[in-house]
Motif scaffolding. Structure first.
Motif, PDB file in Angstrom:
ATOM      1  N   MET A 126      34.244  -7.382  -9.548  1.00 10.81           N
ATOM      2  CA  MET A 126      34.237  -6.338  -8.542  1.00 10.81           C
ATOM      3  C   MET A 126      33.352  -5.203  -9.051  1.00 10.81           C
ATOM      4  O   MET A 126      33.046  -5.131 -10.235  1.00 10.81           O
ATOM      5  N   PRO A 127      32.945  -4.286  -8.181  1.00 10.83           N
ATOM      6  CA  PRO A 127      32.301  -3.082  -8.687  1.00 10.83           C
ATOM      7  C   PRO A 127      33.181  -2.426  -9.761  1.00 10.83           C
ATOM      8  O   PRO A 127      34.405  -2.398  -9.629  1.00 10.83           O
ATOM      9  N   ASN A 128      32.547  -1.920 -10.791  1.00 10.09           N
ATOM     10  CA  ASN A 128      33.264  -1.286 -11.908  1.00 10.09           C
ATOM     11  C   ASN A 128      33.682   0.114 -11.488  1.00 10.09           C
ATOM     12  O   ASN A 128      33.392   1.101 -12.167  1.00 10.09           O
ATOM     13  N   TYR A 129      34.400   0.178 -10.382  1.00  9.55           N
ATOM     14  CA  TYR A 129      34.600   1.444  -9.691  1.00  9.55           C
ATOM     15  C   TYR A 129      36.023   1.966  -9.861  1.00  9.55           C
ATOM     16  O   TYR A 129      36.990   1.220  -9.718  1.00  9.55           O
ATOM     17  N   GLY A 130      36.118   3.255 -10.120  1.00  8.11           N
ATOM     18  CA  GLY A 130      37.409   3.919 -10.171  1.00  8.11           C
ATOM     19  C   GLY A 130      38.024   3.892 -11.548  1.00  8.11           C
ATOM     20  O   GLY A 130      37.529   3.246 -12.480  1.00  8.11           O
ATOM     21  N   ALA A 131      39.115   4.625 -11.691  1.00  7.44           N
ATOM     22  CA  ALA A 131      39.819   4.696 -12.971  1.00  7.44           C
ATOM     23  C   ALA A 131      40.199   3.303 -13.440  1.00  7.44           C
ATOM     24  O   ALA A 131      40.641   2.468 -12.657  1.00  7.44           O
ATOM     25  N   ASN A 132      40.011   3.046 -14.728  1.00  7.89           N
ATOM     26  CA  ASN A 132      40.216   1.702 -15.265  1.00  7.89           C
ATOM     27  C   ASN A 132      40.749   1.828 -16.688  1.00  7.89           C
ATOM     28  O   ASN A 132      40.021   2.215 -17.596  1.00  7.89           O
ATOM     29  N   ASP A 133      42.027   1.498 -16.874  1.00  8.74           N
ATOM     30  CA  ASP A 133      42.621   1.605 -18.210  1.00  8.74           C
ATOM     31  C   ASP A 133      42.733   0.246 -18.901  1.00  8.74           C
ATOM     32  O   ASP A 133      43.466   0.094 -19.878  1.00  8.74           O
TER      33      ASP A 133
ATOM     34  N   ASP B  71      28.192   1.285 -11.535  1.00  9.64           N
ATOM     35  CA  ASP B  71      29.049   2.389 -11.950  1.00  9.64           C
ATOM     36  C   ASP B  71      29.223   2.308 -13.463  1.00  9.64           C
ATOM     37  O   ASP B  71      29.434   1.229 -14.017  1.00  9.64           O
ATOM     38  N   ALA B  72      29.132   3.438 -14.139  1.00 11.79           N
ATOM     39  CA  ALA B  72      29.199   3.433 -15.604  1.00 11.79           C
ATOM     40  C   ALA B  72      30.598   3.182 -16.148  1.00 11.79           C
ATOM     41  O   ALA B  72      30.759   2.923 -17.341  1.00 11.79           O
ATOM     42  N   GLY B  73      31.628   3.248 -15.298  1.00  8.27           N
ATOM     43  CA  GLY B  73      32.978   2.948 -15.765  1.00  8.27           C
ATOM     44  C   GLY B  73      33.783   4.186 -16.099  1.00  8.27           C
ATOM     45  O   GLY B  73      33.445   5.304 -15.711  1.00  8.27           O
ATOM     46  N   THR B  74      34.856   3.972 -16.865  1.00 11.42           N
ATOM     47  CA  THR B  74      35.822   5.046 -17.138  1.00 11.42           C
ATOM     48  C   THR B  74      35.858   5.458 -18.604  1.00 11.42           C
ATOM     49  O   THR B  74      35.964   6.625 -18.932  1.00 11.42           O
ATOM     50  N   TYR B  75      35.821   4.500 -19.505  1.00 11.07           N
ATOM     51  CA  TYR B  75      35.935   4.668 -20.953  1.00 11.07           C
ATOM     52  C   TYR B  75      37.361   5.010 -21.367  1.00 11.07           C
ATOM     53  O   TYR B  75      38.178   4.119 -21.553  1.00 11.07           O
ATOM     54  N   LYS B  76      37.713   6.304 -21.522  1.00 10.87           N
ATOM     55  CA  LYS B  76      39.053   6.674 -21.989  1.00 10.87           C
ATOM     56  C   LYS B  76      39.532   7.904 -21.239  1.00 10.87           C
ATOM     57  O   LYS B  76      38.745   8.772 -20.884  1.00 10.87           O
TER      58      LYS B  76
END
Length: 656
Positions: free
Chosen positions: A349-356, A465-470
């Motif tokens: 999926m798109p690397n979209y939104g908060a991702n833990d 999308d660059a993602g969330t990281y931490k």
């Protein structure tokens, strides 16, 4: 920001009820009043014996290990990978957040943050421990192993290789119980983490139900701990249901509901069944919008909800309980929503939104970014057939007790769709798709990214999308990953589209004003506008038009930034940002931008970051077009090869 405005914005983020509840909750926690509701010494009760549980326990996906019909969907590569992952776990190496493997050793204390080395005080009541403290580091690194999702790798190894691991699994559970006395230490701070731990322990208990290693003594120890942790969730559940209202609430309600069914001998079991069901109906219909999108505006958190309701619906039905027609309809639409945003060839999926990095029940060999196993299992609940046909993504479904059939399988159609309630838009043809986010926020946004665009071609996410990281990162990383700079939209100077508050709070929410997609003879087109940068001025508008050509590998994006005519605002540099994949130029893509006078804007290629899962970031590149013009027209298209000039720009940026 003055206190009155700050309070007003906090109320916007939480609602009046949530704001008042949270303020009261924090007062009770700091004063010690909250502590009294969570005892540390309790009477050891015998609710039932092991034989009684085997006889009267609720129906699970399978009665026991011995009752699971043998299946093998693994490829040779998947079998080798499973063995390697099991061997790592056996040696104390745990995969954190479905990404980085960390060596905790064979005798981990369950209390030490492996990233910082900080060890939490097990003699402190959980209400006295800080969840965000630079000295201790990100507490998620302590919670991760205590979630017990790694047990699925051990159990899958046991099943596929036929080598009993009951002693290993049960020892892991009892080790945690011995080293985490009731309501002491960091592992009782999050009711969601407790809920997941109990569900994952339950899977292991049913699987090893008939193992000689599951002695009466071990069973009683686990059941006693499980009961009091469930009581903790019940006692604290209003925090998630009132002050948080996101996937945490669904996780906790799921645990209460399912424990009520699967352990019917607890005094509260019937009440937990009833309350859990009522709360799940309420949360499901509140959190999943009518168009199937999810209030956290996150692809991975949306998958979490799919996983939880898959358990809830399958196990509820097995135990004679079903949910409302409206909730069934809403969640069926939810699966369809995710599928329409998916690249089916990879499952991504798109690397979209908060991702833990969460994947609660990893019952397959697919990689973390592959959503096919979870969507397939829930799709089967509604349609009694697979979504994708034969493949390793069917393993979840088999663990849930179903034998998939592939006869005359036809792939469900994917097409251009507008999800206006959540603010998600997809332009599609056979080769490619563009994903655009343009949302009106009635629930708290997590990132300053309105009018972000993703572009995909033949399974490759070329503009991403660059993602969330931490979540607990440095101020610089937090600003980049949560802010506008990591998204493919327009940034004014170095401002974010919204004003950042504490932790997960944003002020001056951006809002979509007018948006739609439509089809033309030569293209599918998105057109929308959003009110952005409200903290700079409340009348700044961003118009964006995205045209995806049908018979060419080409996109045209037009941006207009509109400022209020009479406002005395400084001159802004408009930065049009494009986070590109590493092979963007090697694939022959070009990108050109012109201003309102038709003058070509010089591209700037600069270093950036990309995070595919929590806690991991890697070097990446951005193409930025800076201009004083209020109008920018960009064309992205694929040609045979990248030009020497483009390759030179990339090499120079890398060297710099």
């Amino acid at each position: 920001m003055n206190p009155v405005k700050q309070t007003s914005h906090l109320i916007q983020n939480m609602g009046w009820r949530g704001f008042i509840f949270r303020a009261t909750y924090e007062f009770r926690r700091k004063s010690g009043l909250l502590k009294s509701g969570y005892p540390t010494k309790v009477k050891v009760e015998k609710f039932t014996d092991l034989a009684g549980w085997k006889r009267t326990g609720g129906k699970f996906f399978f009665p026991s290990k011995e009752d699971i019909k043998k299946f093998d969907v693994l490829t040779d590569e998947a079998r080798i990978q499973l063995k390697k992952e099991f061997t790592d776990i056996e040696q104390g190496k745990i995969r954190f957040f479905n990404g980085l493997v960390m060596d905790l050793g064979r005798d981990y204390d369950w209390l030490t943050n492996p990233e910082t080395g900080y060890k939490y005080d097990i003699n402190k009541h959980w209400t006295k421990i800080k969840d965000f403290d630079p000295a201790s580091g990100d507490i998620k690194y302590v919670w991760e192993k205590s979630r017990f999702s790694y047990l699925y790798t051990i159990i899958r190894y046991d099943f596929h290789y036929g080598i009993d691991q009951s002693a290993f699994v049960l020892n892991e559970i009892t080790s945690w119980i011995d080293k985490n006395p009731l309501n002491f230490g960091p592992n009782y701070m999050s009711s969601q983490e407790i809920a997941l731990r109990l569900l994952n322990w339950t899977f292991a208990l049913y699987y090893y139900k008939n193992s000689p290693q599951l002695t009466e003594e071990t069973f009683q120890k686990i059941i006693h701990s499980l009961y009091w942790q469930a009581k903790h969730i019940e006692k604290n559940i209003d925090f998630s249901r009132i002050a948080v209202r996101n996937n945490h609430a669904i996780s906790e309600c799921a645990a209460i509901y399912l424990i009520g069914w699967l352990y019917p001998f607890f005094p509260e079991s019937t009440q937990w069944q009833e309350n859990g069901k009522e709360w799940l109906e309420e949360e499901g219909l509140y959190q999943v919008y009518t168009d199937g999108s999810f209030l956290q505006f996150s692809m991975n958190y949306h998958r979490i909800v799919v996983q939880l309701f898959t358990w809830i619906f399958y196990l509820g039905k097995k135990n004679g309980d079903i949910f409302s027609i409206e909730l069934n309809k809403r969640l069926k639409t939810s699966v369809e929503f995710l599928y329409q945003h998916q690249d089916v060839s990879t499952g991504h999926m798109p690397n979209y939104g908060a991702n833990d990095g969460s994947l609660f029940f990893p019952l397959n060999s697919c990689e973390y970014r592959d959503f096919r196993p979870q969507l397939n299992a829930f799709y089967n609940y509604f349609y009694q057939k697979t979504l994708y046909g034969a493949g390793i993504w069917n393993e979840d479904l088999m663990w849930y007790g179903y034998v998939p059939t592939y006869t005359n399988h036809v792939q469900a159609e994917q097409k251009s769709k507008a999800y206006k309630v959540g603010g998600f838009f997809v332009l599609r043809d056979a080769q490619k798709f563009a994903f655009i986010r343009c949302g009106s926020h009635k629930d708290r946004p997590s990132q300053a990214d309105n009018l972000h665009v993703d572009i995909w071609l033949n399974g490759k996410n070329i503009i991403r999308d660059a993602g969330t990281y931490k979540y607990n990162a440095s101020p610089e990383d937090t600003k980049f990953f949560m802010g506008t700079a990591s998204h493919n939209t327009i940034q004014l100077n170095d401002y974010d589209q919204m004003l950042k508050g504490g932790r997960f709070i944003w002020y001056h929410w951006s809002q979509a004003l007018d948006v739609d997609i439509f089809e033309q003879a030569d293209a599918n087109t998105f057109q929308g506008k959003a009110q952005v940068y409200g903290h700079v001025h409340p009348e700044i508008i961003h118009f964006r038009k995205v045209k995806q050509y049908k018979n060419e590998i080409k996109w045209k994006i037009e941006d207009i930034i509109q400022f209020p005519a009479e406002a005395k605002l400084p001159q802004f540099t408009k930065k049009q940002i494009w986070n590109i994949s590493p092979d963007f130029f090697d694939l022959g893509f070009t990108i050109t931008t012109r201003d309102q006078f038709g003058k070509e804007v010089e591209p700037i290629i600069q270093d950036a970051f990309y995070s595919t899962t929590y806690g991991v970031k890697e070097p990446s590149k951005q193409i930025i077009f800076e201009s004083s013009s209020d109008f920018l027209q960009t064309v992205i298209e694929q040609k045979a090869t990248a030009t020497a000039e483009q390759k030179g720009m990339v090499a120079a940026a890398a060297a710099g």
